[in-house]
Design an enzyme around this catalytic site. Structure first.
Site, PDB file in Angstrom:
ATOM      1  N   ASN A  90       8.292  13.873  12.191  1.00 12.51           N
ATOM      2  CA  ASN A  90       8.915  13.559  11.124  1.00 12.51           C
ATOM      3  C   ASN A  90      10.111  14.409  11.495  1.00 12.51           C
ATOM      4  O   ASN A  90      10.707  15.161  11.771  1.00 12.51           O
ATOM      5  CB  ASN A  90       8.877  14.502   9.944  1.00 12.51           C
ATOM      6  CG  ASN A  90       9.288  13.109   8.856  1.00 12.51           C
ATOM      7  OD1 ASN A  90      10.232  13.793   8.662  1.00 12.51           O
ATOM      8  ND2 ASN A  90       8.325  12.444   7.832  1.00 12.51           N
ATOM      9  N   HIS A 131      -1.146  -0.419   1.741  1.00 14.29           N
ATOM     10  CA  HIS A 131      -0.811  -0.535   1.097  1.00 14.29           C
ATOM     11  C   HIS A 131      -0.893  -2.370   0.796  1.00 14.29           C
ATOM     12  O   HIS A 131      -0.087  -2.380  -0.425  1.00 14.29           O
ATOM     13  CB  HIS A 131       0.277   0.273   0.592  1.00 14.29           C
ATOM     14  CG  HIS A 131       0.140   1.296   0.548  1.00 14.29           C
ATOM     15  ND1 HIS A 131       1.361   2.504   0.136  1.00 14.29           N
ATOM     16  CD2 HIS A 131      -0.942   2.453   0.048  1.00 14.29           C
ATOM     17  CE1 HIS A 131       0.557   3.987  -0.129  1.00 14.29           C
ATOM     18  NE2 HIS A 131      -0.389   3.108   0.057  1.00 14.29           N
ATOM     19  N   ASN A 185       2.693   0.640   5.479  1.00 20.72           N
ATOM     20  CA  ASN A 185       4.168   0.330   5.141  1.00 20.72           C
ATOM     21  C   ASN A 185       3.734  -1.759   4.787  1.00 20.72           C
ATOM     22  O   ASN A 185       1.931  -1.881   5.532  1.00 20.72           O
ATOM     23  CB  ASN A 185       5.109  -0.491   6.448  1.00 20.72           C
ATOM     24  CG  ASN A 185       5.502   1.569   6.756  1.00 20.72           C
ATOM     25  OD1 ASN A 185       5.711   1.781   6.101  1.00 20.72           O
ATOM     26  ND2 ASN A 185       6.001   1.779   7.777  1.00 20.72           N
TER      27      ASN A 185
END
Ligand code: OAD
Length: 255
Positions: free
Chosen positions: A221, A125, A108
């Site tokens: 998840n 990232h 994120n």
């Protein structure tokens, strides 16, 4: 193999974490979803189902239309600015405080892990607000007004355009950050994989590397993902609901 038994998987995961010498958590957009930040690949609300990543998340896209790309990221900056860390971020910060050698690696580009209290987060990232010059790479600090301006500022050194510090499609990850993430996965006895579709490489390779190096891999998840087949334990649910329960159990064991 999935954990079973009367205590449910969370107690077993908590015990593994408590006795681990090192552990690592890889997070993705799902961990920020409960803060109101859209994920990328949700069919209805995902950013890449509504916008073209080639146009908005690539050097060519930025060169072709810098104002469009800048304004799109400006909206992301504003959304993160308005968002608050959710119970999932806070629980991960609690785990990092409770456990020895707990590393947080995120895909994120927001700062919600840090605002929840996590330190030394590895942002594979990049970070939205780690601005730098597109041409000469000079890092640039921008205040909030500059971040929310209608057009990208220009570099004081070379007059190139200033870009957000995120990794765009076609760009390599920062080698030093990758090394840190790789090392954490090599050393980990337990790896939590939270809120990622596992579709973007090389980040998606990290759980595989950890598992090959002997880690017990736990996926958190609501849905099955590309990584589900690699997980030793899957906990189905939202990170904001599951992770606080896990942090409670870990704190009970280690206190
Ligand atoms: P995706 O949008 O691909 O996947 C989000 C995942 O979060 C999905 O598996 C959802 O099921 C899950 N999810 C949704 N809500 C959740 C919740 N409340 N709790 C837990 N999980 C939840 O996002 P990423 O995997 O992070 O790259 O995407 C990887 C990369 O693709 C991003 O870092 C970005 C994007 O292109 C770059 O910008 C370089």
């Amino acid at each position: 193999m999935r954990a079973t038994g009367p205590e449910g998987p969370l107690a077993a995961i908590a015990r593994r974490l408590a006795r681990a010498e090192a552990s690592v958590c890889l997070t993705g957009a799902g961990v920020s979803a409960e803060s109101g930040i859209p994920t990328f690949r949700d069919a209805a609300t995902g950013l890449w189902s509504r916008f073209d990543p080639e146009q908005l998340a690539s050097v060519d896209g930025f060169r072709n239309n810098p104002n469009l790309v800048w304004r799109w990221y400006r909206e992301r900056v504003q959304a993160v600015q308005d968002a608050r860390p959710n119970p999932g971020h806070i629980a991960l910060a609690r785990l990092a405080r409770s456990l020895e050698g707990f590393t947080t690696v995120t895909q994120n580009v927001d700062d919600l892990h840090e605002r929840a209290g996590s330190a030394d987060v590895v942002h594979l990232h990049g970070r939205l607000t780690a601005y730098r010059c597109l041409e000469c790479g000079t890092p640039v600090q921008l205040d909030l007004a500059q971040r929310l301006a209608a057009e990208p500022p220009v570099c004081a050194a070379c007059a190139g355009l200033i870009r957000p510090g995120v990794v765009w499609f076609g760009e390599l990850l920062d080698a030093n950050l990758w090394e840190q993430a790789y090392a954490a996965c090599q050393q980990a006895d337990v790896m939590l994989v939270v809120g990622t579709s596992g579709l973007v490489w090389p980040a998606a390779e990290l759980p595989l590397l950890a598992r090959r190096a002997g880690a017990h891999v736990v996926e958190v998840n609501p849905e099955d993902t590309e990584l589900t087949g690699w997980a030793d334990t899957c906990v189905r649910g939202r990170s904001g609901e599951i992770l606080p329960l896990l942090a409670d159990q870990v704190e009970r064991i280690v206190s």
